[in-house]
Design an enzyme around this catalytic site. Structure first.
Site, PDB file in Angstrom:
ATOM      1  CE  LYS A   1      41.053  40.927  44.614  1.00 25.76           C
ATOM      2  NZ  LYS A   1      41.236  39.722  43.747  1.00 25.76           N
TER       3      LYS A   1
HETATM    4  C1  E4P Z   1      43.943  39.484  41.642  1.00 28.77           C
HETATM    5  O1  E4P Z   1      43.757  39.325  42.829  1.00 28.77           O
HETATM    6  C2  E4P Z   1      43.201  38.814  40.566  1.00 28.77           C
HETATM    7  O2  E4P Z   1      42.424  37.784  41.124  1.00 28.77           O
HETATM    8  C3  E4P Z   1      44.023  38.115  39.513  1.00 28.77           C
HETATM    9  O3  E4P Z   1      45.395  38.097  39.815  1.00 28.77           O
HETATM   10  C4  E4P Z   1      43.654  38.500  38.117  1.00 28.77           C
HETATM   11  O4  E4P Z   1      44.510  37.861  37.230  1.00 28.77           O
HETATM   12  P1  E4P Z   1      44.157  37.474  35.719  1.00 28.77           P
HETATM   13  O5  E4P Z   1      44.625  38.578  34.849  1.00 28.77           O
HETATM   14  O6  E4P Z   1      44.926  36.213  35.483  1.00 28.77           O
HETATM   15  O7  E4P Z   1      42.673  37.254  35.661  1.00 28.77           O
END
Ligand code: E4P
Length: 223
Positions: free
Chosen positions: A83
């Site tokens: 990522k």
């Molecule tokens: C995406 O892969 C992220 O890990 C995640 O969905 C972030 O979400 P949050 O806004 O709950 O931290």
């Protein structure tokens, strides 16, 4: 449609894997910091129990170092997707990783423009943050819907992976939009299961059956 779990909690991954609906697991630095282990250990542990990709986010801010981290992540398990935050350096890293054939996509995505750049880069996935868009006063689901339309129009192959999903209402709206993939916390996935009418219906059938016992004990069931 693919459904990923957004956690590094092995107990919850094991438990929810039993439902037979998981296509993989996504993580981020905050999730792994909560798990109180190294990023490598987190990915190795998750990969051992999950059938499908484990998404691991780079920590570095500079393209060179992002590329170095993403390369190394490939050694941690058989199916790791890097990522890469959708920054300027991040897009440069994505471009270089594409050349090297390393699976990588854009995360922390907040705009259609970023989603288009990710697709033009043949990113493996793009992860718009639905809940955080709503927090910022924007329409998270609406933004993802527009991204999906644009991706369909151009035939982009990048997986549109909606992230930061806070509740089942958002999840259902994303299903209606025909999004490629969603990632959600164990709580939001758990909330997909129960319905009071299901409980009521099951209780009614149990009451009607009374004390007749297991159907497998009935005369006539010879197996
Ligand atoms: C995406 O892969 C992220 O890990 C995640 O969905 C972030 O979400 P949050 O806004 O709950 O931290």
């Amino acid at each position: 449609m693919r459904l990923y779990l957004d956690t590094a909690d092995l107990g919850q991954i094991r438990e929810l894997s039993r439902l037979g609906v998981l296509d993989g697991v996504t993580t981020n630095p905050a999730i792994v910091a909560d798990a109180e282990k190294s990023y490598r250990n987190a990915v190795e542990d998750v990969a051992e129990i999950v059938d499908g990709p484990v998404f691991a986010q780079v920590i570095a801010a500079a393209a060179d170092e992002m590329v170095r981290e993403a390369r190394r992540y490939q050694e941690w398990a058989a199916d790791v997707v890097a990522k890469i935050p959708a920054t300027r350096e991040g897009f440069e890293a994505l471009s270089r990783l594409r050349t090297e054939g390393i699976p990588a996509g854009a995360t922390v995505v907040f705009s259609i423009e970023q989603a288009v750049l990710a697709a033009k880069n043949d990113a493996t996935f793009v992860a718009p943050y639905v809940g955080r868009l709503d927090d910022a006063g924007e329409d998270g689901v609406g933004t993802v819907r527009r991204m999906q339309e644009i991706y369909d129009t151009y035939g982009f192959e990048t997986e549109l992976l909606a992230a930061s999903i806070r509740n089942t209402t958002q999840a259902v709206a994303l299903y209606e939009a025909g999004v490629d993939a969603v990632t959600m916390s164990p709580d939001v996935l758990e909330a997909h299961v129960p319905h009071p009418k299901t409980d009521e219906g099951v209780a009614g059938f149990e009451a009607a059956w009374g004390d007749r016992g297991s159907p497998l004990d009935e005369r006539g069931d010879s197996s």
